[in-house]
Design an enzyme around this catalytic site. Structure first.
Site, PDB file in Angstrom:
ATOM      1  N   THR A 134       0.808  -1.229   0.000  1.00 60.63           N
ATOM      2  CA  THR A 134       0.000   0.000   0.000  1.00 60.63           C
ATOM      3  C   THR A 134       0.838   1.274   0.000  1.00 60.63           C
ATOM      4  O   THR A 134       1.954   1.306   0.540  1.00 60.63           O
ATOM      5  CB  THR A 134      -0.904   0.007   1.260  1.00 60.63           C
ATOM      6  OG1 THR A 134      -1.419   1.323   1.470  1.00 60.63           O
ATOM      7  CG2 THR A 134      -0.151  -0.390   2.520  1.00 60.63           C
ATOM      8  N   GLU A 136       0.291   3.568   1.887  1.00 57.99           N
ATOM      9  CA  GLU A 136       0.438   3.968   3.294  1.00 57.99           C
ATOM     10  C   GLU A 136       1.850   3.700   3.806  1.00 57.99           C
ATOM     11  O   GLU A 136       2.250   4.226   4.838  1.00 57.99           O
ATOM     12  CB  GLU A 136      -0.586   3.248   4.168  1.00 57.99           C
ATOM     13  CG  GLU A 136      -1.986   3.818   4.074  1.00 57.99           C
ATOM     14  CD  GLU A 136      -2.101   5.235   4.627  1.00 57.99           C
ATOM     15  OE1 GLU A 136      -1.846   5.426   5.815  1.00 57.99           O
ATOM     16  OE2 GLU A 136      -2.437   6.154   3.853  1.00 57.99           O
ATOM     17  N   TYR A 158      -1.560   0.381  10.955  1.00 60.03           N
ATOM     18  CA  TYR A 158      -1.832  -0.289   9.673  1.00 60.03           C
ATOM     19  C   TYR A 158      -0.604  -0.209   8.764  1.00 60.03           C
ATOM     20  O   TYR A 158      -0.140  -1.217   8.232  1.00 60.03           O
ATOM     21  CB  TYR A 158      -3.043   0.379   8.992  1.00 60.03           C
ATOM     22  CG  TYR A 158      -3.247  -0.059   7.548  1.00 60.03           C
ATOM     23  CD1 TYR A 158      -3.884  -1.251   7.258  1.00 60.03           C
ATOM     24  CD2 TYR A 158      -2.811   0.740   6.479  1.00 60.03           C
ATOM     25  CE1 TYR A 158      -4.078  -1.655   5.931  1.00 60.03           C
ATOM     26  CE2 TYR A 158      -2.996   0.345   5.161  1.00 60.03           C
ATOM     27  CZ  TYR A 158      -3.637  -0.852   4.895  1.00 60.03           C
ATOM     28  OH  TYR A 158      -3.819  -1.250   3.587  1.00 60.03           O
ATOM     29  N   LYS A 162       1.794  -3.293   7.477  1.00 61.66           N
ATOM     30  CA  LYS A 162       1.978  -3.556   6.035  1.00 61.66           C
ATOM     31  C   LYS A 162       3.461  -3.447   5.642  1.00 61.66           C
ATOM     32  O   LYS A 162       3.888  -4.043   4.658  1.00 61.66           O
ATOM     33  CB  LYS A 162       1.128  -2.586   5.210  1.00 61.66           C
ATOM     34  CG  LYS A 162      -0.370  -2.916   5.219  1.00 61.66           C
ATOM     35  CD  LYS A 162      -0.701  -4.045   4.258  1.00 61.66           C
ATOM     36  CE  LYS A 162      -2.198  -4.271   4.127  1.00 61.66           C
ATOM     37  NZ  LYS A 162      -2.558  -5.322   3.165  1.00 61.66           N
TER      38      LYS A 162
HETATM   39  P1  NAP Z   1     -11.573  -4.437   2.256  1.00 64.11           P
HETATM   40  O1  NAP Z   1     -12.729  -4.082   1.384  1.00 64.11           O
HETATM   41  O2  NAP Z   1     -11.512  -3.926   3.640  1.00 64.11           O
HETATM   42  O3  NAP Z   1     -11.505  -6.050   2.308  1.00 64.11           O
HETATM   43  C1  NAP Z   1     -10.689  -6.730   3.209  1.00 64.11           C
HETATM   44  C2  NAP Z   1     -10.954  -8.214   3.100  1.00 64.11           C
HETATM   45  O4  NAP Z   1     -10.128  -8.918   4.053  1.00 64.11           O
HETATM   46  C3  NAP Z   1     -12.420  -8.630   3.414  1.00 64.11           C
HETATM   47  O5  NAP Z   1     -12.778  -9.677   2.561  1.00 64.11           O
HETATM   48  C4  NAP Z   1     -12.309  -9.125   4.845  1.00 64.11           C
HETATM   49  O6  NAP Z   1     -13.312 -10.040   5.194  1.00 64.11           O
HETATM   50  C5  NAP Z   1     -10.952  -9.815   4.772  1.00 64.11           C
HETATM   51  N1  NAP Z   1     -10.355 -10.082   6.082  1.00 64.11           N
HETATM   52  C6  NAP Z   1     -10.151  -9.221   7.099  1.00 64.11           C
HETATM   53  N2  NAP Z   1      -9.569  -9.823   8.136  1.00 64.11           N
HETATM   54  C7  NAP Z   1      -9.406 -11.119   7.773  1.00 64.11           C
HETATM   55  C8  NAP Z   1      -8.873 -12.257   8.414  1.00 64.11           C
HETATM   56  N3  NAP Z   1      -8.415 -12.195   9.661  1.00 64.11           N
HETATM   57  N4  NAP Z   1      -8.832 -13.442   7.733  1.00 64.11           N
HETATM   58  C9  NAP Z   1      -9.347 -13.530   6.488  1.00 64.11           C
HETATM   59  N5  NAP Z   1      -9.870 -12.480   5.826  1.00 64.11           N
HETATM   60  C10 NAP Z   1      -9.900 -11.296   6.467  1.00 64.11           C
HETATM   61  O7  NAP Z   1     -10.197  -4.045   1.548  1.00 64.11           O
HETATM   62  P2  NAP Z   1      -9.901  -3.688   0.003  1.00 64.11           P
HETATM   63  O8  NAP Z   1     -10.097  -2.229  -0.197  1.00 64.11           O
HETATM   64  O9  NAP Z   1     -10.582  -4.654  -0.878  1.00 64.11           O
HETATM   65  O10 NAP Z   1      -8.319  -3.917  -0.047  1.00 64.11           O
HETATM   66  C11 NAP Z   1      -7.775  -5.204  -0.343  1.00 64.11           C
HETATM   67  C12 NAP Z   1      -6.353  -5.262   0.181  1.00 64.11           C
HETATM   68  O11 NAP Z   1      -5.570  -4.246  -0.426  1.00 64.11           O
HETATM   69  C13 NAP Z   1      -6.205  -5.037   1.678  1.00 64.11           C
HETATM   70  O12 NAP Z   1      -5.128  -5.832   2.116  1.00 64.11           O
HETATM   71  C14 NAP Z   1      -5.848  -3.568   1.803  1.00 64.11           C
HETATM   72  O13 NAP Z   1      -5.123  -3.353   2.989  1.00 64.11           O
HETATM   73  C15 NAP Z   1      -4.996  -3.392   0.565  1.00 64.11           C
HETATM   74  N6  NAP Z   1      -4.988  -2.067  -0.052  1.00 64.11           N
HETATM   75  C16 NAP Z   1      -6.144  -1.429  -0.349  1.00 64.11           C
HETATM   76  C17 NAP Z   1      -6.114  -0.200  -1.003  1.00 64.11           C
HETATM   77  C18 NAP Z   1      -7.370   0.514  -1.381  1.00 64.11           C
HETATM   78  O14 NAP Z   1      -7.292   1.699  -1.694  1.00 64.11           O
HETATM   79  N7  NAP Z   1      -8.524  -0.151  -1.436  1.00 64.11           N
HETATM   80  C19 NAP Z   1      -4.878   0.372  -1.352  1.00 64.11           C
HETATM   81  C20 NAP Z   1      -3.708  -0.313  -1.043  1.00 64.11           C
HETATM   82  C21 NAP Z   1      -3.762  -1.551  -0.411  1.00 64.11           C
HETATM   83  P3  NAP Z   1     -14.778  -9.547   5.717  1.00 64.11           P
HETATM   84  O15 NAP Z   1     -15.546  -9.182   4.483  1.00 64.11           O
HETATM   85  O16 NAP Z   1     -15.296 -10.753   6.418  1.00 64.11           O
HETATM   86  O17 NAP Z   1     -14.541  -8.376   6.627  1.00 64.11           O
HETATM   87  O1  F7E Z   2      -8.928   8.257   4.327  1.00 59.03           O
HETATM   88  C1  F7E Z   2      -9.243  11.730   5.476  1.00 59.03           C
HETATM   89  C2  F7E Z   2      -8.355  10.810   6.261  1.00 59.03           C
HETATM   90  O2  F7E Z   2      -9.967   6.228   5.292  1.00 59.03           O
HETATM   91  C3  F7E Z   2      -8.395   9.102   3.317  1.00 59.03           C
HETATM   92  C4  F7E Z   2      -7.293   2.188   2.784  1.00 59.03           C
HETATM   93  O3  F7E Z   2      -7.839   1.494   1.687  1.00 59.03           O
HETATM   94  O4  F7E Z   2      -6.115   3.677   1.307  1.00 59.03           O
HETATM   95  C5  F7E Z   2      -7.048   3.637   2.374  1.00 59.03           C
HETATM   96  O5  F7E Z   2      -6.547   4.344   3.499  1.00 59.03           O
HETATM   97  C6  F7E Z   2      -8.107  10.474   3.896  1.00 59.03           C
HETATM   98  C7  F7E Z   2      -7.327  10.443   5.221  1.00 59.03           C
HETATM   99  O6  F7E Z   2      -8.351   6.040   3.345  1.00 59.03           O
HETATM  100  C8  F7E Z   2     -12.564  11.486   6.900  1.00 59.03           C
HETATM  101  O7  F7E Z   2      -7.835  11.472   7.409  1.00 59.03           O
HETATM  102  C9  F7E Z   2     -11.208  13.058   6.284  1.00 59.03           C
HETATM  103  O8  F7E Z   2      -6.313  11.407   5.178  1.00 59.03           O
HETATM  104  O9  F7E Z   2     -10.575   6.922   2.933  1.00 59.03           O
HETATM  105  P1  F7E Z   2      -9.561   6.830   3.996  1.00 59.03           P
HETATM  106  P2  F7E Z   2      -6.802   5.908   3.717  1.00 59.03           P
HETATM  107  O10 F7E Z   2      -6.544   6.200   5.133  1.00 59.03           O
HETATM  108  O11 F7E Z   2      -6.048   6.694   2.692  1.00 59.03           O
HETATM  109  C10 F7E Z   2      -4.833   3.105   1.592  1.00 59.03           C
HETATM  110  C11 F7E Z   2      -4.000   3.187   0.340  1.00 59.03           C
HETATM  111  C12 F7E Z   2      -4.914   1.753   2.185  1.00 59.03           C
HETATM  112  O12 F7E Z   2      -4.017   0.926   2.007  1.00 59.03           O
HETATM  113  C13 F7E Z   2      -5.978   1.520   3.201  1.00 59.03           C
HETATM  114  O13 F7E Z   2      -6.247   0.123   3.349  1.00 59.03           O
HETATM  115  O14 F7E Z   2      -9.340  11.101   4.191  1.00 59.03           O
HETATM  116  N1  F7E Z   2     -10.591  11.882   6.025  1.00 59.03           N
HETATM  117  N2  F7E Z   2     -12.399  12.845   6.828  1.00 59.03           N
HETATM  118  C14 F7E Z   2     -11.404  10.890   6.394  1.00 59.03           C
HETATM  119  N3  F7E Z   2     -11.262   9.548   6.314  1.00 59.03           N
HETATM  120  C15 F7E Z   2     -12.304   8.780   6.747  1.00 59.03           C
HETATM  121  N4  F7E Z   2     -12.205   7.444   6.658  1.00 59.03           N
HETATM  122  N5  F7E Z   2     -13.433   9.335   7.271  1.00 59.03           N
HETATM  123  C16 F7E Z   2     -13.619  10.687   7.375  1.00 59.03           C
HETATM  124  O15 F7E Z   2     -14.645  11.157   7.846  1.00 59.03           O
END
Ligand code: NAP
Ligand code: F7E
Length: 380
Positions: A134, A136, A158, A162
């Site tokens: 990620t 992050e 987090y 990671k």
């Molecule tokens: P998400 O919607 O939160 O999905 C996470 C998945 O992991 C869900 O299927 C969840 O199951 C499962 N899970 C959580 N804890 C688990 C455990 N202990 N054992 C087995 N499964 C478990 O995340 P996403 O946005 O699809 O992201 C997919 C991956 O990419 C994650 O690893 C995230 O950290 C990473 N990532 C995401 C982004 C982004 O912008 N979306 C960017 C960079 C990296 P449940 O449905 O049962 O909760």
């Molecule tokens: O926050 C700001 C918050 O929670 C984005 C995950 O998929 O992407 C995701 O992480 C920004 C932050 O995503 C609210 O402070 C303001 O600066 O949508 P977010 P994230 O933290 O960037 C990365 C790449 C991952 O890997 C993660 O798994 O938005 N923000 N106001 C807020 N954020 C939330 N959630 N809620 C608010 O009300």
């Protein structure tokens, strides 16, 4: 068509659901690991799950958990996958401050358990492994834009978890010659994004506010900037990383960055609501500068006509110019924030032929209109 077998952890998540569709389309047999839950947790894959042509023919679901080594070993031995996509995570950055130990168990050690099990069950020469790394990792970013060589400085439990996962993948690749890659993905969003991530929180609230079902949207840091892309394109990129001859790490990003404030403006504008901002810090407010009720009336008409079920939603909005629709609360601030992320996807373009196609304006349109449709359909 391929006759490969893939195993996906996190199949019920945003990315897992899109990746499953992509792999099924390519002819894969897909196996997914789901967690036991007291309520249904397969909504994002229900359209596949409820299709008798797919379930237990092309798509197989197994109970398991990445904190449970025995389930991982058992499934690897049973499925013998060609490709493994490790998407399972406690993926919410803010929540990771509340549950840091659990986040490390899943996001850091869960990855170790998987990659080590591959070696132990003798799949190290056969299976290719994708790790969901990620942006992050960059956290308090050392340079802009960030690429594969930018130093890491994670800013949350987090991000730190990671970071461990990133390095253990690199270590097992070098130590045991396992084909394992880190996809360093910048934020990617969609109508399937969890409702507590900021983009989806905004698009859902904008739809509900425009229909008069909610008064205000309360957010945290409006200044945070992110590089937001469209999730299905990023899942195609994951697959491409595993089709290379040599394992390597890649950044996937759009190369653009925008603030949370800009995202809000675009989301409300899609519904005919022009915002202006007044005040500073926690006193800042998003106020309706101009409300064109025709925009939402048209959308309501078109969407209601498209729906197969009858909808009872009409716009009860009492919005007028001057209504406050966005407020700030410190409740959503993070103890340490990631201020600005912007990726450089040059390597992915050159080596994988991958490029983000959907720009922010289009992404916001897709998400707002999908949420509007859902709200109209459900009536809440
Ligand atoms: P998400 O919607 O939160 O999905 C996470 C998945 O992991 C869900 O299927 C969840 O199951 C499962 N899970 C959580 N804890 C688990 C455990 N202990 N054992 C087995 N499964 C478990 O995340 P996403 O946005 O699809 O992201 C997919 C991956 O990419 C994650 O690893 C995230 O950290 C990473 N990532 C995401 C982004 C982004 O912008 N979306 C960017 C960079 C990296 P449940 O449905 O049962 O909760
Ligand atoms: O926050 C700001 C918050 O929670 C984005 C995950 O998929 O992407 C995701 O992480 C920004 C932050 O995503 C609210 O402070 C303001 O600066 O949508 P977010 P994230 O933290 O960037 C990365 C790449 C991952 O890997 C993660 O798994 O938005 N923000 N106001 C807020 N954020 C939330 N959630 N809620 C608010 O009300």
């Amino acid at each position: 068509m391929s006759s490969k077998r893939a195993l996906i952890t996190g199949i019920t998540g945003q990315d897992g659901s899109y990746l499953t569709e992509i792999l099924l389309e390519k002819g894969y047999e897909v196996h997914g690991i789901i967690r036991r839950s007291s309520s249904f947790n397969t909504q994002r894959i229900d359209h596949l799950y409820n299709n008798p042509e797919i379930l237990n023919r092309k798509l197989f679901l197994h109970y398991g958990d990445v904190v449970d080594s025995s389930s991982i070993n058992r499934l690897l031995e049973k499925v013998e996958p060609d490709e493994i996509y490790n998407l399972a995570a406690q993926s919410h950055v803010k929540v990771s401050f509340e549950v840091p130990d659990y986040t490390a168990q899943v996001d850091a050690l869960g990855t170790l358990r998987f990659i080590d099990a591959i070696k132990e069950v003798g799949l190290d020469k056969k299976a290719k492994f994708y790790q969901a790394s990620t942006s992050e990792l960059y956290g308090k970013a050392r340079e802009v834009p960030q690429d594969e060589n930018t130093p890491f400085y994670p800013r949350s439990p987090y991000g730190v978890a990671k970071l461990y996962a990133y390095w253990i993948i690199k270590n097992y690749r070098e130590a045991y010659n396992i084909f394992a890659v880190n996809g360093i993905l910048f934020n990617h969003e969609s109508p399937r994004r969890g409702e507590t991530f900021v983009t989806r929180k905004i698009t859902r609230a904008a739809a509900r506010i425009a229909l008069g079902l909610q008064d205000k949207l309360v957010l945290g840091n409006l200044d945070a900037k992110r590089d937001w892309g469209y999730a299905p394109e990023y899942c195609e990129g994951m697959w491409r990383m595993l089709q290379q001859d040599e394992p390597d790490d890649y950044v996937l990003a759009t190369g653009e960055t925008h603030s949370v404030r800009e995202f809000c403006e675009l989301a409300f504008a899609e519904l005919g609501i022009e915002l202006e901002w007044r005040g500073k810090g926690v006193e800042e407010r998003g106020i309706v500068k101009e409300f064109d009720i025709e925009v939402i009336s048209d959308k309501l008409r078109v969407t209601s006509n498209e729906l197969t079920t009858s909808s009872h939603v009409t716009s009860h909005t009492s919005l007028t110019n001057g209504s406050v629709v966005v407020e700030v609360s410190p409740q959503y601030f993070r103890p340490t924030e990631v201020d600005l992320l912007m990726g450089n996807p040059k390597k992915a373009k050159e080596k994988l032929g991958w490029e983000a196609k959907t720009r922010l304006e289009e992404l916001v349109k897709i998400m707002v209109n999908a949420d509007l449709k859902k709200v109209i359909e459900k009536g809440y």
